[in-house]
Design an enzyme around this catalytic site. Structure first.
Site, PDB file in Angstrom:
ATOM      1  N   ALA A 178      43.539  46.676  -7.758  1.00 43.93           N
ATOM      2  CA  ALA A 178      42.934  45.428  -8.256  1.00 43.93           C
ATOM      3  C   ALA A 178      42.198  45.748  -9.544  1.00 43.93           C
ATOM      4  O   ALA A 178      41.630  46.829  -9.697  1.00 43.93           O
ATOM      5  CB  ALA A 178      41.981  44.840  -7.222  1.00 43.93           C
ATOM      6  N   ALA A 203      39.286  44.069 -12.157  1.00 45.56           N
ATOM      7  CA  ALA A 203      38.269  43.026 -12.307  1.00 45.56           C
ATOM      8  C   ALA A 203      37.547  43.220 -13.636  1.00 45.56           C
ATOM      9  O   ALA A 203      37.864  44.128 -14.411  1.00 45.56           O
ATOM     10  CB  ALA A 203      37.301  43.066 -11.134  1.00 45.56           C
ATOM     11  N   GLN A 205      37.943  48.672 -11.847  1.00 50.72           N
ATOM     12  CA  GLN A 205      39.211  48.486 -11.143  1.00 50.72           C
ATOM     13  C   GLN A 205      39.339  49.526 -10.043  1.00 50.72           C
ATOM     14  O   GLN A 205      38.685  50.571 -10.073  1.00 50.72           O
ATOM     15  CB  GLN A 205      40.393  48.531 -12.095  1.00 50.72           C
ATOM     16  CG  GLN A 205      40.629  49.815 -12.821  1.00 50.72           C
ATOM     17  CD  GLN A 205      41.711  49.637 -13.895  1.00 50.72           C
ATOM     18  OE1 GLN A 205      41.691  48.691 -14.684  1.00 50.72           O
ATOM     19  NE2 GLN A 205      42.659  50.556 -13.924  1.00 50.72           N
ATOM     20  N   LYS A 208      36.917  52.952  -6.638  1.00 53.71           N
ATOM     21  CA  LYS A 208      36.556  51.998  -7.688  1.00 53.71           C
ATOM     22  C   LYS A 208      35.983  52.768  -8.877  1.00 53.71           C
ATOM     23  O   LYS A 208      35.072  53.577  -8.701  1.00 53.71           O
ATOM     24  CB  LYS A 208      35.511  50.997  -7.171  1.00 53.71           C
ATOM     25  CG  LYS A 208      36.064  49.963  -6.224  1.00 53.71           C
ATOM     26  CD  LYS A 208      34.970  49.034  -5.718  1.00 53.71           C
ATOM     27  CE  LYS A 208      34.371  48.223  -6.832  1.00 53.71           C
ATOM     28  NZ  LYS A 208      33.390  47.218  -6.321  1.00 53.71           N
ATOM     29  N   ASP A 253      29.739  37.160  -2.129  1.00 51.37           N
ATOM     30  CA  ASP A 253      31.015  36.971  -2.829  1.00 51.37           C
ATOM     31  C   ASP A 253      32.171  36.969  -1.823  1.00 51.37           C
ATOM     32  O   ASP A 253      33.121  37.760  -1.946  1.00 51.37           O
ATOM     33  CB  ASP A 253      31.199  38.084  -3.863  1.00 51.37           C
ATOM     34  CG  ASP A 253      32.247  37.732  -4.904  1.00 51.37           C
ATOM     35  OD1 ASP A 253      32.537  36.534  -5.082  1.00 51.37           O
ATOM     36  OD2 ASP A 253      32.788  38.656  -5.552  1.00 51.37           O
TER      37      ASP A 253
END
Length: 601
Positions: free
Chosen positions: A140, A142, A146, A168, A303
């Site tokens: 992913a 962002a 990432q 991450k 979130d």
């Protein structure tokens, strides 16, 4: 960061990319302010309010779409700003929040060479030594970082009991981008604070500072790792919820290594059904878990979008082991710690022997702490909503800080009474069957009532509002027949019981205190009477006399100021018809002026 510091940090090149970024943000904000001032303030003063009214919707949409384009182009915090503002239903109208709600936190991936360089600099070793394998394709991407899949080395796997992990890595240079964006946003907030219409509704500088704190926490991966462990501890005895384990040996402020818990995305209805999982049951459990976070743990995942929550199937052997644990202890692990209750289980609290899955949360960069004051107000609010009590709901809003205590709430209570009477208890699918014109008329009337009141959500509510908004939308997507009242009512019942128990305890404490006071009262009265007879009972009122003297002096000075104004204005008016008298009056006015300005304070 001040503008001078900003310029110094970027060197003498005023045309640097970061400086250009700063200027683009300010240019967009200035244009938005100018447009708002022209159409919303200037034209109505000229009697052209109808002109501004006609094109307001289209202008707003064009402005929001330009912001979306800017956010996608710049990335960084601009995407976060869009998400942040989309949750501020108290500050922005629905057409803005609806448009921004679709702004995805997805940006083009950083080339792997840059990710490798950043990760190796943080870990202090090549990736080949840190991990047995590291997937170059991001899982992913962002705005701030990432994620990549990886495999731990044999030694780390033996120490941690884990093998597959997700790593991450922050985007290179994201610290500078965050500093630039926050500097621009602080200046925009100062502009907004000078506009009375904005200032009356929201404390823009405080809002930006809260946003800044959230962003700094989100780019500190050590903080996120600690939040992940705290969240896991909150639900340690709850089989409905899981969280990934942290691999601290491979975690730094800019690199975070977590257990790979990838499973079925919570909004993948087809995959859920293929796995034999009822999406409606998932919605019920998810809503219940989010309420637990607010009212039981006061630590909320802020979130909870579909990319951050998985539905993880549980193997039959594990379910059998937990079922035997229930039989041995008599306590179901499906109940949150500290909230065990007897009686039939709620739909969201099915025992693990019946349920074949659990919710797995990831990404703990945005967590909301619920202060005791707001938590107490939310309890009052939940009880009021469940009992359809409009007065109680207004009281809760004042307790939380949404409404000022001095606000005139008669019209709001009337509107809430109509809301409860007409739409109370309806699910989203039932609301779809209501005449759209009726909903529109009520929405317009209710909106006008709210806008007439001093409404402003406390800044500490920001992340909580975001969590509630995402939760409601996700539950409705999983189950079109989802009724938000259903998970609230059991909580309201429990809160009422807790409140009653607390009230009885407080009453008992107060009763004991009152008995003690009454027991001591005769002796204290007798002592006071003896001192009065002996002439030794005195009262110190010197401070009161001083205050009265100051008040009298201020009053005299105020009278002098009024007298000065009267003489001055009277003299000015007589200058044309009786110049001599006018000049005398104006000269005499100097005497009360001197007393008003230089009189003893």
């Amino acid at each position: 960061m001040t503008d001078a510091a900003l310029h110094e940090a970027q060197g003498p090149g005023g045309g640097s990319p970061h400086r250009a970024r700063y200027r683009r943000i300010l240019a967009f904000a200035a244009r938005a302010f100018l447009q708002t001032w022209w159409f919303e303030l200037f034209l109505p003063r000229l009697g052209l309010g109808s002109v501004a009214e006609r094109g307001r919707g289209q202008r707003t949409l064009r402005l929001v779409r330009r912001f979306r384009d800017l956010a996608v182009d710049l990335g960084g915090l601009m995407i976060k700003v869009g998400q942040f503002m989309s949750s501020r239903l108290d500050v922005l109208p629905p057409e803005i929040t609806d448009e921004l709600a679709g702004l995805q936190d997805e940006v083009p991936a950083v080339p792997f060479a840059q990710i490798r360089s950043s990760a190796e600099a943080e870990l202090g070793m090549p990736l080949e030594r840190a991990f047995a394998s590291f997937d170059e394709e991001p899982l992913a991407a962002a705005s701030l970082g990432q994620a990549h899949r990886a495999t731990l080395s044999e030694a780390d796997a033996a120490d941690t009991g884990l093998r597959d992990v997700v790593v991450k890595v922050q985007r290179p240079g994201i610290d500078e981008i965050v500093a630039i964006d926050l500097s621009a946003l602080r200046r925009v907030a100062r502009w907004a604070a000078r506009v009375r219409v904005v200032r009356d509704r929201v404390d823009a500088p405080a809002l930006v500072e809260e946003f800044a704190q959230t962003c700094h926490e989100e780019i500190d991966y050590l903080h996120e790792a600690a939040s992940a462990e705290r969240f896991a501890a909150c639900f340690a005895d709850d089989d409905r919820v899981a969280a990934p384990a942290v691999v601290w040996e491979r975690t730094t402020p800019r690199v975070l290594t977590l257990e790979d818990v990838t499973a079925i995305k919570i909004n993948d209805v087809a995959a859920l059904r293929d796995a034999g999982i009822d999406p409606a049951e998932v919605a019920a459990v998810f809503g219940d878990v989010m309420l637990d976070q607010v009212f039981t743990h006061s630590f909320v995942h802020a979130d909870p979008h579909p990319g951050n929550i998985f539905v993880t199937p549980i193997s039959p052997s594990l379910r059998l082991a937990d079922a035997r644990s229930v039989q041995a202890t008599g306590v179901s692990p499906s109940t949150s710690s500290g909230t065990q209750e007897s009686g039939p289980a709620q739909p969201g609290s099915l025992s693990l022997s019946k349920r074949r899955w659990r919710l797995t949360f990831i990404d703990f960069g945005m967590m909301a702490e619920v202060p005791d004051g707001i938590r107490a107000g939310l309890r009052t609010l939940v009880i009021a909503v469940a009992s359809r009590d409009s007065h109680g709901l207004v009281t809760a809003a004042q307790q939380i800080g949404i409404l000022l205590p001095s606000a005139r709430t008669t019209e709001l209570e009337r509107a809430l009474t109509v809301l409860f009477a007409r739409f109370g208890g309806m699910g989203f699918n039932e609301l779809r069957d209501v005449d759209p014109r009726e909903l529109a008329d009520f929405g317009t009337e209710f909106g006008e009532t709210m806008r007439s009141l001093p409404v402003q959500f406390p800044e500490r509510m920001l992340l909580l509002i975001r969590a509630v908004s995402l939760t409601s939308g996700l539950c409705s997507a999983l189950d079109p027949a989802f009724n938000i009242w259903e998970p609230v009512e059991p909580y309201a019942d429990r809160l009422v019981k807790d409140q009653s128990a607390g009230l009885l305890a407080d009453l008992g404490t107060q009763t004991v205190s009152n008995i003690g006071t009454l027991w001591r009262l005769p002796a204290r009265v007798d002592s006071a009477l003896d001192r009065l007879d002996a002439g030794s009972l005195t009262f110190d009122i010197s401070s009161l006399e001083n205050r009265l003297d100051r008040i009298i002096r201020v009053a005299y000075r105020a009278v002098s100021a009024v007298l000065f104004g009267g003489l001055l204005v009277g003299g000015a008016l007589l200058l044309a018809s009786a110049p001599a008298l006018g000049i005398v009056l104006m000269c005499v006015s100097v005497v009360p002026l001197l007393h008003a300005v230089f009189g003893r304070r």
